[in-house]
Motif scaffolding. Structure first.
Motif, PDB file in Angstrom:
ATOM      1  N   MET A 125      36.103  31.353  41.189  1.00 55.92           N
ATOM      2  CA  MET A 125      37.335  32.070  41.527  1.00 55.92           C
ATOM      3  C   MET A 125      38.548  31.503  40.792  1.00 55.92           C
ATOM      4  O   MET A 125      39.544  32.200  40.603  1.00 55.92           O
ATOM      5  CB  MET A 125      37.577  32.012  43.040  1.00 55.92           C
ATOM      6  CG  MET A 125      36.557  32.776  43.876  1.00 55.92           C
ATOM      7  SD  MET A 125      36.707  34.559  43.762  1.00 55.92           S
ATOM      8  CE  MET A 125      38.159  34.833  44.787  1.00 55.92           C
ATOM      9  N   SER A 126      38.466  30.247  40.386  1.00 49.62           N
ATOM     10  CA  SER A 126      39.588  29.632  39.665  1.00 49.62           C
ATOM     11  C   SER A 126      39.839  30.305  38.324  1.00 49.62           C
ATOM     12  O   SER A 126      40.914  30.149  37.736  1.00 49.62           O
ATOM     13  CB  SER A 126      39.301  28.143  39.433  1.00 49.62           C
ATOM     14  OG  SER A 126      39.141  27.453  40.654  1.00 49.62           O
ATOM     15  N   TYR A 127      38.853  31.042  37.821  1.00 45.91           N
ATOM     16  CA  TYR A 127      38.983  31.678  36.510  1.00 45.91           C
ATOM     17  C   TYR A 127      39.499  33.112  36.588  1.00 45.91           C
ATOM     18  O   TYR A 127      39.649  33.748  35.547  1.00 45.91           O
ATOM     19  CB  TYR A 127      37.626  31.679  35.795  1.00 45.91           C
ATOM     20  CG  TYR A 127      37.174  30.312  35.367  1.00 45.91           C
ATOM     21  CD1 TYR A 127      37.544  29.786  34.128  1.00 45.91           C
ATOM     22  CD2 TYR A 127      36.368  29.533  36.191  1.00 45.91           C
ATOM     23  CE1 TYR A 127      37.123  28.530  33.729  1.00 45.91           C
ATOM     24  CE2 TYR A 127      35.951  28.269  35.803  1.00 45.91           C
ATOM     25  CZ  TYR A 127      36.333  27.776  34.572  1.00 45.91           C
ATOM     26  OH  TYR A 127      35.925  26.526  34.192  1.00 45.91           O
ATOM     27  N   LEU A 128      39.737  33.621  37.780  1.00 39.84           N
ATOM     28  CA  LEU A 128      40.189  35.004  37.906  1.00 39.84           C
ATOM     29  C   LEU A 128      41.670  35.096  37.552  1.00 39.84           C
ATOM     30  O   LEU A 128      42.552  34.966  38.401  1.00 39.84           O
ATOM     31  CB  LEU A 128      39.934  35.522  39.317  1.00 39.84           C
ATOM     32  CG  LEU A 128      38.477  35.470  39.788  1.00 39.84           C
ATOM     33  CD1 LEU A 128      38.307  36.222  41.097  1.00 39.84           C
ATOM     34  CD2 LEU A 128      37.534  36.013  38.734  1.00 39.84           C
ATOM     35  N   ILE A 129      41.921  35.310  36.268  1.00 39.01           N
ATOM     36  CA  ILE A 129      43.274  35.346  35.723  1.00 39.01           C
ATOM     37  C   ILE A 129      43.490  36.708  35.082  1.00 39.01           C
ATOM     38  O   ILE A 129      42.744  37.107  34.176  1.00 39.01           O
ATOM     39  CB  ILE A 129      43.475  34.234  34.673  1.00 39.01           C
ATOM     40  CG1 ILE A 129      43.153  32.866  35.288  1.00 39.01           C
ATOM     41  CG2 ILE A 129      44.886  34.272  34.105  1.00 39.01           C
ATOM     42  CD1 ILE A 129      43.116  31.745  34.273  1.00 39.01           C
ATOM     43  N   ALA A 130      44.505  37.437  35.532  1.00 44.14           N
ATOM     44  CA  ALA A 130      44.734  38.791  35.032  1.00 44.14           C
ATOM     45  C   ALA A 130      44.975  38.822  33.531  1.00 44.14           C
ATOM     46  O   ALA A 130      44.637  39.799  32.854  1.00 44.14           O
ATOM     47  CB  ALA A 130      45.911  39.418  35.774  1.00 44.14           C
ATOM     48  N   ALA A 131      45.565  37.772  32.999  1.00 40.13           N
ATOM     49  CA  ALA A 131      45.877  37.736  31.569  1.00 40.13           C
ATOM     50  C   ALA A 131      44.647  37.520  30.704  1.00 40.13           C
ATOM     51  O   ALA A 131      44.736  37.642  29.477  1.00 40.13           O
ATOM     52  CB  ALA A 131      46.903  36.636  31.288  1.00 40.13           C
ATOM     53  N   ARG A 132      43.504  37.185  31.314  1.00 37.29           N
ATOM     54  CA  ARG A 132      42.250  37.018  30.565  1.00 37.29           C
ATOM     55  C   ARG A 132      41.238  38.020  31.130  1.00 37.29           C
ATOM     56  O   ARG A 132      40.495  37.705  32.050  1.00 37.29           O
ATOM     57  CB  ARG A 132      41.742  35.581  30.672  1.00 37.29           C
ATOM     58  CG  ARG A 132      42.726  34.556  30.112  1.00 37.29           C
ATOM     59  CD  ARG A 132      42.153  33.147  30.094  1.00 37.29           C
ATOM     60  NE  ARG A 132      43.148  32.171  29.698  1.00 37.29           N
ATOM     61  CZ  ARG A 132      43.454  31.853  28.434  1.00 37.29           C
ATOM     62  NH1 ARG A 132      42.819  32.446  27.443  1.00 37.29           N
ATOM     63  NH2 ARG A 132      44.397  30.965  28.164  1.00 37.29           N
ATOM     64  N   PRO A 133      41.219  39.236  30.586  1.00 39.61           N
ATOM     65  CA  PRO A 133      40.414  40.314  31.178  1.00 39.61           C
ATOM     66  C   PRO A 133      38.926  40.010  31.292  1.00 39.61           C
ATOM     67  O   PRO A 133      38.271  40.458  32.238  1.00 39.61           O
ATOM     68  CB  PRO A 133      40.660  41.484  30.220  1.00 39.61           C
ATOM     69  CG  PRO A 133      41.966  41.182  29.574  1.00 39.61           C
ATOM     70  CD  PRO A 133      42.015  39.701  29.440  1.00 39.61           C
ATOM     71  N   ALA A 134      38.358  39.273  30.357  1.00 41.54           N
ATOM     72  CA  ALA A 134      36.924  38.981  30.399  1.00 41.54           C
ATOM     73  C   ALA A 134      36.560  38.071  31.562  1.00 41.54           C
ATOM     74  O   ALA A 134      35.376  37.909  31.869  1.00 41.54           O
ATOM     75  CB  ALA A 134      36.471  38.352  29.078  1.00 41.54           C
ATOM     76  N   TRP A 135      37.547  37.475  32.194  1.00 44.67           N
ATOM     77  CA  TRP A 135      37.312  36.596  33.338  1.00 44.67           C
ATOM     78  C   TRP A 135      37.702  37.247  34.665  1.00 44.67           C
ATOM     79  O   TRP A 135      37.201  36.830  35.715  1.00 44.67           O
ATOM     80  CB  TRP A 135      38.137  35.311  33.200  1.00 44.67           C
ATOM     81  CG  TRP A 135      37.752  34.429  32.064  1.00 44.67           C
ATOM     82  CD1 TRP A 135      36.771  34.645  31.145  1.00 44.67           C
ATOM     83  CD2 TRP A 135      38.356  33.180  31.720  1.00 44.67           C
ATOM     84  NE1 TRP A 135      36.729  33.611  30.246  1.00 44.67           N
ATOM     85  CE2 TRP A 135      37.689  32.690  30.580  1.00 44.67           C
ATOM     86  CE3 TRP A 135      39.390  32.430  32.276  1.00 44.67           C
ATOM     87  CZ2 TRP A 135      38.026  31.488  29.975  1.00 44.67           C
ATOM     88  CZ3 TRP A 135      39.733  31.224  31.681  1.00 44.67           C
ATOM     89  CH2 TRP A 135      39.051  30.756  30.542  1.00 44.67           C
ATOM     90  N   ASP A 136      38.572  38.239  34.614  1.00 43.99           N
ATOM     91  CA  ASP A 136      39.217  38.713  35.833  1.00 43.99           C
ATOM     92  C   ASP A 136      38.336  39.697  36.606  1.00 43.99           C
ATOM     93  O   ASP A 136      38.657  40.882  36.749  1.00 43.99           O
ATOM     94  CB  ASP A 136      40.556  39.369  35.478  1.00 43.99           C
ATOM     95  CG  ASP A 136      41.423  39.578  36.697  1.00 43.99           C
ATOM     96  OD1 ASP A 136      41.309  38.784  37.651  1.00 43.99           O
ATOM     97  OD2 ASP A 136      42.215  40.537  36.702  1.00 43.99           O
ATOM     98  N   SER A 137      37.218  39.200  37.112  1.00 42.91           N
ATOM     99  CA  SER A 137      36.302  40.038  37.874  1.00 42.91           C
ATOM    100  C   SER A 137      35.485  39.178  38.825  1.00 42.91           C
ATOM    101  O   SER A 137      35.121  38.041  38.497  1.00 42.91           O
ATOM    102  CB  SER A 137      35.356  40.799  36.932  1.00 42.91           C
ATOM    103  OG  SER A 137      34.299  41.393  37.647  1.00 42.91           O
TER     104      SER A 137
END
Length: 291
Positions: A125-137
């Motif tokens: 969950m620490s990687y859910l960053i809107a600015a990095r779309p490949a992570w934000d899921s």
């Protein structure tokens, strides 16, 4: 994005701890795996300790790690707390695994299993960053969870077949391992699908890099073939061999099957590392969110 090897190793180690304790927790509920619970808990505890120590290397000033306590809402603080709680529970369970306190062992084993399910999810969950779309899921933390269940259950199943009561518990252990591998395959593919459909598509985080681009060899070779197909095939074959033996049509030595499971565990670890490398390579930012 540059690969953050300390965090990558941390997440893989957490995954092994997660899967191992979920396996042990189910075993406690079923009254099984007593012969291997000490060794399994020891491996899980060591992985947790190693992962925690390595993760600190990611910080420019490791001595300032305690500053995380000043921001309890951050993802890193949540990781710190759940790793600390898991460490206390796993150490207590490790001690009780050598003693004859079935009630306490069962309670701690179940708590450890629940924490094991939460551990990789909180880290992801620490990687859910809107600015990095490949992570934000949500597929990213679920991918972490699936890989952990696959790795940990394969390892623990191998221990049961090698050093446990394989005659009575081997079939159940193999079914757990097969379930772990199935979850690993499904969650890994779900994350890859997210990469293909994530918003703000750009060449740096395109699915084409995995299918036929510069990451294709890593994806098809290390993730798909080594990390998913081989563990699934080896675990499936082990289940079939064990079933054939149960029916009296030619039993396979459980120790031989154990090494198949250990090989599947090693391959799943390779796949977990490779998919995380891909995750970092695709973790580029959306410029419009920055400027």
């Amino acid at each position: 994005m540059e690969i953050q090897w300390p965090l990558l190793i941390f997440s893989v180690c957490l995954g092994v701890t997660s899967g191992a304790f979920v396996f042990l927790g189910v075993g406690e509920l079923k009254g099984k795996f007593k012969d291997v619970r000490f060794l399994g808990a020891l491996i899980a505890f060591v992985c947790l300790a190693v992962g925690g120590c390595v993760s600190v290397l990611h910080m420019g000033h490791p001595e300032r790690a305690t500053h995380l306590l000043g921001n309890l809402g951050s993802g890193l603080s949540k990781e710190l707390f759940i790793v600390a709680i898991m460490g206390i529970v796993s150490f207590a369970y490790l001690i009780l695994a050598k003693k004859d306190y079935p009630g306490a062992s069962k309670a701690l084993g179940v708590v450890g299993g629940v924490l094991g399910l939460a551990l990789p999810v909180v880290a992801g969950m620490s990687y859910l960053i809107a600015a990095r779309p490949a992570w934000d899921s949500i597929t990213l933390p679920l991918m972490y969870l699936g890989a952990g269940l696959g790795m940990g259950m394969l390892l623990m199943c191998g221990l049961v077949l090698l050093r446990g009561n394989a005659a009575q518990e081997g079939g159940f252990a193999l079914r757990l391992a097969l379930a772990g591998v199935a979850i690993m395959v499904i969650t890994s593919l779900a994350y890859v699908i997210w990469i293909a459909v994530a918003p703000y598509q750009a060449p740096s985080r395109s699915i084409e890099r995995l299918i036929s681009g510069d990451l294709a060899l890593l994806f098809w070779g290390a993730v798909v073939v080594i990390g998913l197909v081989i563990p699934a095939v080896l675990t499936g074959l082990a289940c079939m061999k064990a079933t054939k033996g149960d029916k009296g049509s030619g039993a396979t030595d459980p120790k031989k099957l154990a090494w198949w499971l250990f090989a599947a565990f090693a391959c799943s670890g390779v796949g977990a590392v490779a998919l995380r490398v891909i995750m970092y390579d695709l973790g580029t930012s959306v410029e419009s969110f920055i400027y």
